[in-house]
Enzyme design. Sequence first.
Site, PDB file in Angstrom:
ATOM      1  N   HIS A 288       0.825  -1.217   0.000  1.00 52.27           N
ATOM      2  CA  HIS A 288       0.000   0.000   0.000  1.00 52.27           C
ATOM      3  C   HIS A 288       0.854   1.259   0.000  1.00 52.27           C
ATOM      4  O   HIS A 288       1.925   1.306   0.603  1.00 52.27           O
ATOM      5  CB  HIS A 288      -1.030  -0.001   1.129  1.00 52.27           C
ATOM      6  N   ASP A 300       6.339   1.030   6.303  1.00 44.59           N
ATOM      7  CA  ASP A 300       4.907   0.700   6.249  1.00 44.59           C
ATOM      8  C   ASP A 300       4.195   1.723   5.391  1.00 44.59           C
ATOM      9  O   ASP A 300       3.784   2.761   5.872  1.00 44.59           O
ATOM     10  CB  ASP A 300       4.347   0.673   7.670  1.00 44.59           C
ATOM     11  N   GLU A 334      -4.991   1.941   3.080  1.00 42.74           N
ATOM     12  CA  GLU A 334      -4.941   0.676   3.813  1.00 42.74           C
ATOM     13  C   GLU A 334      -5.076   0.918   5.307  1.00 42.74           C
ATOM     14  O   GLU A 334      -5.738   0.168   6.022  1.00 42.74           O
ATOM     15  CB  GLU A 334      -3.610  -0.043   3.532  1.00 42.74           C
ATOM     16  N   GLU A 335      -4.412   1.987   5.772  1.00 40.75           N
ATOM     17  CA  GLU A 335      -4.303   2.205   7.222  1.00 40.75           C
ATOM     18  C   GLU A 335      -5.655   2.470   7.870  1.00 40.75           C
ATOM     19  O   GLU A 335      -5.806   2.318   9.081  1.00 40.75           O
ATOM     20  CB  GLU A 335      -3.335   3.359   7.513  1.00 40.75           C
ATOM     21  N   HIS A 432       4.305   2.789  12.431  1.00 36.57           N
ATOM     22  CA  HIS A 432       3.381   3.899  12.739  1.00 36.57           C
ATOM     23  C   HIS A 432       4.014   4.972  13.623  1.00 36.57           C
ATOM     24  O   HIS A 432       3.295   5.687  14.325  1.00 36.57           O
ATOM     25  CB  HIS A 432       2.106   3.385  13.428  1.00 36.57           C
TER      26      HIS A 432
END
EC number: 3.4.17.-
Lengths: 470, 470
Positions: A288, A300, A334-335, A432
């Site tokens: 993503h 990420d 996505e998150e 994150h």
Amino acid sequence: MRSLFFLFIVHLLALGSGKAVFKNGVSQRTFREIKEEIANYEDVAKAIINLAVYGKYQNRSYERLGLLVDTVGPRLSGSKNLEKAIQIMYQNLQQDGLENVHLEQVRIPHWERGEESAVMLEPRIHKMAILGLGSSIGTPPGGITAEVLVVASFDELQRRASEARGKIIVYNQPYTGYEKTVQYRVQGAVEAAKVGAVASLIQSVASFSIYSPHTGIQKYQDGVPKIPTACITVEDAEMMSRMASRGNKIVIHLEMGAKTYPDTDSFNTVAEITGSMYPEEVVLVSGHLDSWDVGQGALDDGGGAFISWEALSLVKDLGLRPKRTLRLVLWTAEEQGGIGASQYYELHKANISKYSLVMEADSGTFLPTGLQFTGSDKARAIMKEVMNLLQPLNVTKVFSNGEGTDINFWIQAGVPGASLRDDLYKYFFFHHSHGDTMTVMDPKQMNVAAAVWAVVAYVVADMDEMLPRS
Amino acid sequence: MRSLFFLFIVHLLALGSGKAVFKNGVSQRTFREIKEEIANYEDVAKAIINLAVYGKYQNRSYERLGLLVDTVGPRLSGSKNLEKAIQIMYQNLQQDGLENVHLEQVRIPHWERGEESAVMLEPRIHKMAILGLGSSIGTPPGGITAEVLVVASFDELQRRASEARGKIIVYNQPYTGYEKTVQYRVQGAVEAAKVGAVASLIQSVASFSIYSPHTGIQKYQDGVPKIPTACITVEDAEMMSRMASRGNKIVIHLEMGAKTYPDTDSFNTVAEITGSMYPEEVVLVSGHLDSWDVGQGALDDGGGAFISWEALSLVKDLGLRPKRTLRLVLWTAEEQGGIGASQYYELHKANISKYSLVMEADSGTFLPTGLQFTGSDKARAIMKEVMNLLQPLNVTKVFSNGEGTDINFWIQAGVPGASLRDDLYKYFFFHHSHGDTMTVMDPKQMNVAAAVWAVVAYVVADMDEMLPRS
């Protein structure tokens, strides 16, 4: 050129090595025949590995990723950064010579954290690092000042429910692995609100900390009051727990400017190498493109997105064209819960029978230890043979639990799914947080990850038959 | 009581085991005699270990430390926090029943960072984490906005001196160990100012980062203009280096409210177990009570200070009284360059011949791997025998380079010096950062560190002769 000609010959050999023999839709080939077919990809696999790890394109995925995330920065759902990144990737994929490059429009959430701060006022003044959680409301103007109730678990919160009214709940849950511990981030505000709390602060879900807050999505629940919620550092959560155990009264002033805006347009970014024999059949390779709004979204999921792109680039650069279509999808939002992927699934699920394998790399691109796979026993046996092709990299293991927020829609509907396995413990150092930057990425490890990803994607896309679902 | 009586007997045996025989001030005892004398401390060492690691006082140094640093927070030179901590420790040491508890007044620097911020304006907006360096001046009102010159070394700065005028120098030096790399933090501003820069930002001196800035002292030089200087994260320094290598113009807006105030009064905190036979002779056991103004100063140097206190507590609690005085000193203003210790040395150096050993723990209190020692070959041979007493903990190694900012004054003047050795690589994850908190402290590791510290201090203080200096 010589190597390309050699590969062309190898490719022809591979083409002719097996035959799809079906009876009532079930393959009649023996496993031995399939095993031989896969073994014939040894030279192709070596060529991919050589190009990715030792050849002229080593470090390419790292360099490409660094350029994007240094230029754009983090890419939160609903942000201009994300849409800028999507437009850049659209151009990148076209310039790379991939096929059918296009954007598929979706609607995604738009939340911004705004200015935020938390100060412990009692027992001593201490400015705390926080990160508001995705979808949280803000505090009223002037913020919230309230006494703290520290709990180590939802159970303790229930036992002490009578103490919770009007308080800020601090969750000091221990980290016992992401899947379990993340429940506190996702549901902490709802559970706190149910017992009358005015805000909740959650120990960051992280395997290690250097006073680093880690954000992520949280979910409100219909019928339960919405209260502001943020993550705090492991250090501050533990300190407040010690203070509470000594009988200290703890008071915090919390200000959060978080706000949810109307949904916005965004796009899943798609590129392909169209299949030579079964172009309508697909191996989907993905990561993503969106991230949280801190750090650079390099780990990420920049890494996963860029080794997925790299997989197609490597196949293309070697002049290979699999029988089935290799489809790269760079998901958006996505998150926020696989928002882009959910809409992709709705749009494309009519063709679910044509998806041989869905792949997502979204757990880091450190040195891979193998492939996680979900599928039938027969499919798993095939994947083990495919992973044997990666013996030159010593990455041959097939684990259970192929998964990914964006591909789970397909996996739950029966499509075989694969994800990349690496050092998850290390992954959650940075996940994150402000620390999700290029500094944690290693070009050599990304090379290996890309090679594994490319070999799996290409071979499965090129085999005579789709992966069996039963 | 039985164990105390047993220890009393052991103690008497130890007392009678050797004899100080001098001729022209040089011991006439054979090494074999000294070795036997030390071996006789085996039961005392075991008693200390048992009490510290397995007995009723296990975890005491951790609990005591947690209470202090949670209550007071960080303890910067010149701050009210530091003086509050000193007063609390003065009470703690008295309540613990130690002897000759007193404060020795010194003058220390008073610098405050004030509000500070750095924002990258080009090539994209990016708010950066910074920590101003100790003794730095602030920026003019409104801050400084300037283009960046990224260099990887002082050599590169010299080569590119003509590009530096009016710029903010970003040092992106690699971490090659603390001693070497810290030169960039200490001298970075001076070297940048010499070539006309308006500010300097230094990659934090750290072995690992999760976007964590690490502060520390820096030094201006007479005749060189003072420019504001701060540390930035490894991540941002590396990112700007990548950007510069791509030809990006980088512009930063820096605001620092840092200010130096007049020196203030502070104190070295002293407590003793007075020697039974040679009370004027001293084994000095120490750590520093001050810290930087971020985190909790738990690791640097709360741990060292509190295992030093614990060493005396353990000796006292076992009813032991060494022949020489065990003197605990909790230094003030170590971080500004051993300011408290320097004044202590000036005040006490007339008695230098009476100092058998100076000890400082200021490199972490993780699981110790041994003792660092500076002294004559004869003294080193004795220390090896002493460390053999720690075989039950498997911590017996004697390394070179016993040192500590606060004890180096004595060591350089010829007094044997010892420091605790542990995992320095891990130490510099947290050193001088917001991450220096109780979370990184491990009670069980502190128990072992305290036991090692106590055995070394007690045995050297109780031996028949002082450690030989030649």
